[in-house]
Enzyme design. Structure first.
Site, PDB file in Angstrom:
ATOM      1  CG  HIS A 131      -2.230   0.693   0.994  1.00  0.00           C
ATOM      2  ND1 HIS A 131      -2.333   1.931   0.402  1.00  0.00           N
ATOM      3  CD2 HIS A 131      -3.506   0.324   1.272  1.00  0.00           C
ATOM      4  CE1 HIS A 131      -3.594   2.302   0.341  1.00  0.00           C
ATOM      5  NE2 HIS A 131      -4.332   1.334   0.850  1.00  0.00           N
ATOM      6  CB  THR A 148     -23.700   8.488  -0.362  1.00  0.00           C
ATOM      7  OG1 THR A 148     -22.809   8.283   0.756  1.00  0.00           O
ATOM      8  CG2 THR A 148     -23.458   9.869  -0.959  1.00  0.00           C
ATOM      9  CG  ASP A 175     -12.056 -13.592 -19.032  1.00  0.00           C
ATOM     10  OD1 ASP A 175     -11.191 -14.487 -18.921  1.00  0.00           O
ATOM     11  OD2 ASP A 175     -12.947 -13.607 -19.892  1.00  0.00           O
TER      12      ASP A 175
END
Length: 454
Positions: free
Chosen positions: A156, A264, A399
């Site tokens: 990170h 929200t 994918d």
């Protein structure tokens, strides 16, 4: 679960890349600076399942090619004093582990994170000097049924969630023989060189960047850090989310106001989680509590950061309250505290926070070092928590050529107060909460989490 390592390869960029030092922004060096794991499970068709070496070769070849434009991931970090880091782009490479297991995909049930995941995700050896620790590690595990898992753990200190997903999606495109859709923008100066406008008179009080509150009566959080934790995966249906939003917005006269807006989905659900945590932990009314909120600043900057900015551009702020207010007042109160914290994140606010960090002699106290076994850095366990949202990130549909994953989720996390909101992979509007709490509080949390919606 028995997992056997069949091979470990260090993959380097397939062609030479730029060498040298990449300066990190202050944003890269605060908050979580250790690795964050994610895992994908696949059920390839019979063509691919019968050719396991083909899958491994496709992944290794395409990863080497992806590391050319994303070459910082093949480098290593170095400490440079004062709790600061820099990134050496030296093509030391990415470990790629091949493993196999006698387990079957059906053994995982609903794929809820469990200790068994530890065998499917690369282990980061933090006892090594940091300049020897890879920034990215990958593991491919084949199961007896022909299914497989692909896991990544990524530092990170180099990327945030948005950038990590950018890399993973472009890697998948290359694996399928496609070209890169969006090239990474690697110049951190797009962020670092920005300064506050002349004459800006913000109060610039960034006290919220200091450590969150302690439990009343305690002088440190060492005992709370030691308590045993457990992880729960809790689902909210679309109807439950909508009911929470109605509850939160009762009395919020946003429809007749030019300045207000409805809360929200994140502000609503995070407020609900915060209230339930305070109830489950049986906080005293006067107990201060904080909730960590992660805000993406890319579009909040003026001008916005360049498309494909590759680094950390998420900004951690905290919402604060007394536990008694959270519990006794309607849900809209908790949501309002969170909304207020989020709306503070303007261009000037971000730039002033960067100045704040730049002027610190040492960044260590702003770094989350849990994974290193350290009791330094901010602690978002009891009486606090952090709620990270993946609700708007493109986390599904990865994918590599043998179909999309059947499950994607976070790796194990065992730090009290860590939580993650995930959208349902079905796209049906439901939400999954991956929550880590102390064992002593988890059952009470579950009870409040659902009872309070009825």
């Amino acid at each position: 679960m028995v997992v056997k390592i069949k091979g470990c390869y260090v993959l380097k960029p397939s062609t030479p890349t730029l060498q040298g030092t990449l300066a990190l922004s202050e944003w890269d060096q605060v908050g979580t600076i250790t690795h964050v794991p994610t895992i994908y499970f696949y059920k390839p068709d019979q063509t691919f399942a019968a050719q396991p070496d083909t899958i491994a070769n496709i992944l290794k070849d395409s990863l080497s090619r992806a590391l050319v434009p994303f070459y910082p991931l093949a480098g290593r970090l170095r400490w440079i004093g004062g709790g600061r880091l820099e990134l050496h782009c030296n093509d030391m490479g990415v470990p790629f582990i091949e493993a196999e297991s006698d387990s079957k995909l059906d053994d995982f049930g609903d794929f809820s994170p469990s200790p068994e995941y530890d065998y499917l995700i690369p282990t980061v050896d933090y006892t090594l000097p940091i300049h020897e620790i890879p920034i990215l590690l990958v593991q491919l595990t084949r199961f007896k049924c022909g299914g497989l898992s692909l896991s990544l753990t990524i530092s990170h200190a180099v990327v945030d969630g948005q950038s990590a997903l950018h890399f993973i999606s472009e890697w998948a495109r290359l694996a399928k023989g496609e070209t890169i859709g969006v090239m990474p923008f690697l110049d951190r100066k797009a962020f670092q060189d920005r300064t506050l406008p002349a004459g800006s008179t913000l109060g610039l009080d960034h006290s919220e960047l200091d450590h969150p509150p302690l439990l009343l009566g305690q002088s440190d959080n060492i005992e709370e850090r030691k308590k045993k934790t457990t992880v729960a995966m809790l689902k909210l249906t679309k109807q439950q989310v909508e009911k929470l939003k109605r509850m939160a917005n009762e009395g919020n006269d946003y429809k007749n106001s030019g300045t207000k807006r409805a809360y929200t989905r994140y502000e609503t659900v995070a407020g609900h989680i915060w209230r339930c945590a305070s109830k489950a932990r049986v906080h005293r009314n006067e107990q201060p509590t904080a909730m960590g909120v992660c805000v993406d600043s890319r579009s909040r900057m003026q001008p916005p950061l360049p498309q494909g900015y590759f680094g950390n551009a998420t900004f951690d702020v905290i919402a604060t309250s007394l536990a008694g207010d959270l519990v006794s007042k309607p849900l809209g109160y908790a949501s309002s505290r969170i909304k207020e914290a989020i709306e503070k994140v303007t261009n000037d606010y971000v730039l002033s926070a960067i100045d704040h960090f730049r002027n610190q002699p040492d960044l260590t106290r702003f770094q989350d070092l849990h994974a290193l076994g350290s009791d330094q850095g901010p602690f978002y366990g009891n009486p606090n928590l952090g709620v990270v949202s993946w609700l708007t990130l493109p986390i599904y549909g990865l994918d590599f050529g043998w179909g999309k994953e059947i499950y994607m989720g976070p790796g194990p996390h065992d730090f009290d107060g860590d939580s993650l909101l995930l959208p349902s992979p079905d796209g049906d509007g439901s939400i999954v909460l991956a929550l880590c709490l102390q064992v002593a509080h988890i059952d009470a949390f579950k009870k409040h989490f659902y009872e309070d919606i009825i």
